[in-house]
Design a protein around this motif. Structure first.
Motif, mmCIF file in Angstrom:
data_model
loop_
_atom_site.group_PDB
_atom_site.id
_atom_site.type_symbol
_atom_site.label_atom_id
_atom_site.label_comp_id
_atom_site.label_asym_id
_atom_site.label_seq_id
_atom_site.Cartn_x
_atom_site.Cartn_y
_atom_site.Cartn_z
ATOM 1 N N VAL A 199 39.035 -5.135 20.928
ATOM 2 C CA VAL A 199 37.729 -4.632 20.524
ATOM 3 C C VAL A 199 37.982 -3.784 19.281
ATOM 4 C CG1 VAL A 199 35.778 -3.184 21.194
ATOM 5 C CG2 VAL A 199 36.918 -4.621 22.909
ATOM 6 N N MET A 200 37.178 -3.957 18.269
ATOM 7 C CA MET A 200 37.419 -3.276 16.996
ATOM 8 C C MET A 200 36.263 -2.350 16.631
ATOM 9 S SD MET A 200 40.405 -4.178 15.922
ATOM 10 C CE MET A 200 40.294 -3.469 14.282
ATOM 11 N N GLY A 201 36.583 -1.381 15.786
ATOM 12 C CA GLY A 201 35.538 -0.442 15.400
ATOM 13 C C GLY A 201 35.746 0.144 14.019
ATOM 14 N N TRP A 202 34.684 0.701 13.504
ATOM 15 C CA TRP A 202 34.719 1.469 12.261
ATOM 16 C C TRP A 202 34.467 2.940 12.598
ATOM 17 C CZ3 TRP A 202 36.227 -0.096 7.556
ATOM 18 C CH2 TRP A 202 36.253 -1.471 7.289
ATOM 19 N N PHE A 203 35.189 3.792 11.891
ATOM 20 C CA PHE A 203 35.053 5.235 12.018
ATOM 21 C C PHE A 203 34.857 5.817 10.623
ATOM 22 C CE2 PHE A 203 36.550 5.774 16.433
ATOM 23 C CZ PHE A 203 37.097 4.512 16.648
ATOM 24 N N ARG A 204 34.378 7.033 10.549
ATOM 25 C CA ARG A 204 34.264 7.696 9.247
ATOM 26 C C ARG A 204 34.518 9.178 9.400
ATOM 27 N NH1 ARG A 204 27.700 7.083 8.156
ATOM 28 N NH2 ARG A 204 27.007 8.504 9.810
ATOM 29 N N GLN A 205 34.976 9.761 8.297
ATOM 30 C CA GLN A 205 35.241 11.193 8.270
ATOM 31 C C GLN A 205 34.697 11.775 6.978
ATOM 32 O OE1 GLN A 205 39.350 12.370 8.820
ATOM 33 N NE2 GLN A 205 38.711 14.396 9.533
ATOM 34 N N ALA A 206 33.706 12.626 7.126
ATOM 35 C CA ALA A 206 33.125 13.324 5.986
ATOM 36 C C ALA A 206 33.896 14.614 5.748
ATOM 37 C CB ALA A 206 31.654 13.613 6.262
ATOM 38 N N PRO A 207 33.803 15.167 4.547
ATOM 39 C CA PRO A 207 34.513 16.419 4.243
ATOM 40 C C PRO A 207 34.186 17.517 5.247
ATOM 41 C CG PRO A 207 33.624 15.463 2.242
ATOM 42 C CD PRO A 207 33.077 14.648 3.372
ATOM 43 N N GLY B 291 31.141 -0.625 16.677
ATOM 44 C CA GLY B 291 32.179 -1.367 17.373
ATOM 45 C C GLY B 291 31.724 -2.784 17.662
ATOM 46 N N ILE B 292 32.705 -3.671 17.883
ATOM 47 C CA ILE B 292 32.401 -5.076 18.126
ATOM 48 C C ILE B 292 33.388 -5.632 19.143
ATOM 49 C CG2 ILE B 292 33.826 -5.867 16.179
ATOM 50 C CD1 ILE B 292 31.615 -8.007 15.675
ATOM 51 N N ALA C 81 41.216 -0.317 16.370
ATOM 52 C CA ALA C 81 40.772 -0.904 17.627
ATOM 53 C C ALA C 81 40.123 0.211 18.450
ATOM 54 C CB ALA C 81 41.946 -1.523 18.370
ATOM 55 N N VAL C 82 39.278 -0.152 19.386
ATOM 56 C CA VAL C 82 38.697 0.831 20.303
ATOM 57 C C VAL C 82 38.964 0.375 21.738
ATOM 58 C CG1 VAL C 82 36.936 1.657 18.721
ATOM 59 C CG2 VAL C 82 36.444 -0.277 20.197
ATOM 60 N N ASP C 83 39.138 1.343 22.632
ATOM 61 C CA ASP C 83 39.455 1.017 24.017
ATOM 62 C C ASP C 83 38.343 0.154 24.626
ATOM 63 O OD1 ASP C 83 41.102 4.192 24.848
ATOM 64 O OD2 ASP C 83 41.733 2.451 23.683
ATOM 65 N N THR C 84 37.126 0.604 24.509
ATOM 66 C CA THR C 84 35.953 -0.146 24.961
ATOM 67 C C THR C 84 34.773 0.253 24.085
ATOM 68 O OG1 THR C 84 35.181 1.527 26.522
ATOM 69 C CG2 THR C 84 36.733 -0.112 27.375
ATOM 70 N N LEU C 85 33.738 -0.561 24.080
ATOM 71 C CA LEU C 85 32.548 -0.213 23.293
ATOM 72 C C LEU C 85 31.856 1.033 23.857
ATOM 73 C CD1 LEU C 85 30.900 -3.655 22.477
ATOM 74 C CD2 LEU C 85 32.260 -2.179 20.983
ATOM 75 N N SER C 86 32.021 1.296 25.142
ATOM 76 C CA SER C 86 31.380 2.475 25.714
ATOM 77 C C SER C 86 32.198 3.739 25.469
ATOM 78 C CB SER C 86 31.130 2.283 27.210
ATOM 79 O OG SER C 86 32.348 1.985 27.867
ATOM 80 N N SER C 87 33.510 3.669 25.577
ATOM 81 C CA SER C 87 34.332 4.860 25.366
ATOM 82 C C SER C 87 34.389 5.247 23.892
ATOM 83 C CB SER C 87 35.749 4.650 25.896
ATOM 84 O OG SER C 87 36.501 3.819 25.027
#
Length: 122
Positions: free
Chosen positions: A33-41, A50-51, A98-104
């Motif tokens: 399971v894959m995901g996107w994350f972001r970090q702002a200043p 996630g997908i 990757a993400v553990d699950t779409l819910s977590s």
């Protein structure tokens, strides 16, 4: 050892669009399971989207619902994020993992790529 290489960021005006890509190697991409994350200043890294393994299920943080679309190409080991109607508050460095699950929504790999900078001007 997994390698995550993000690309596609840039400077765009509010209301504009960008498409991010993440090339994954060193792991069987379709098994995660894959995901996107972001970090702002000055902020913590946050989950964005996630997908599922095959792409049939997706999950988004409320602030991007209806504007961002996550997708994947398992044949190319690549994850995508189509971002439309961008807002200044979307400005951040974007990462894939990757993400553990779409819910977590917890990231799986301890190591991260270099990320790709997205800057949205008002």
């Amino acid at each position: 050892q997994v390698q995550l290489v993000e690309s596609g960021g840039g400077l765009v005006q509010a209301g504009g669009s960008l498409r991010l890509s993440c090339a994954v190697s060193g792991r069987t991409f379709s098994s995660y399971v894959m995901g996107w994350f972001r970090q702002a200043p000055a902020k913590e890294r946050e989950f964005v989207a996630g997908i599922s393994f095959s792409g049939g299920w997706t999950s988004y943080v409320d602030s991007v619902k209806g504007r961002f679309t996550i997708s994947r190409d398992n044949a190319k080991n690549t994850l995508y994020l189509q971002m439309n109607s961008l807002k200044p508050e979307d400005t951040a460095v974007y990462y894939c993992n990757a993400v553990d699950t779409l819910s977590s929504r917890r990231p799986t790999f301890a190591s991260w790529g270099q990320g790709t900078q997205v800057t949205v001007s008002s």
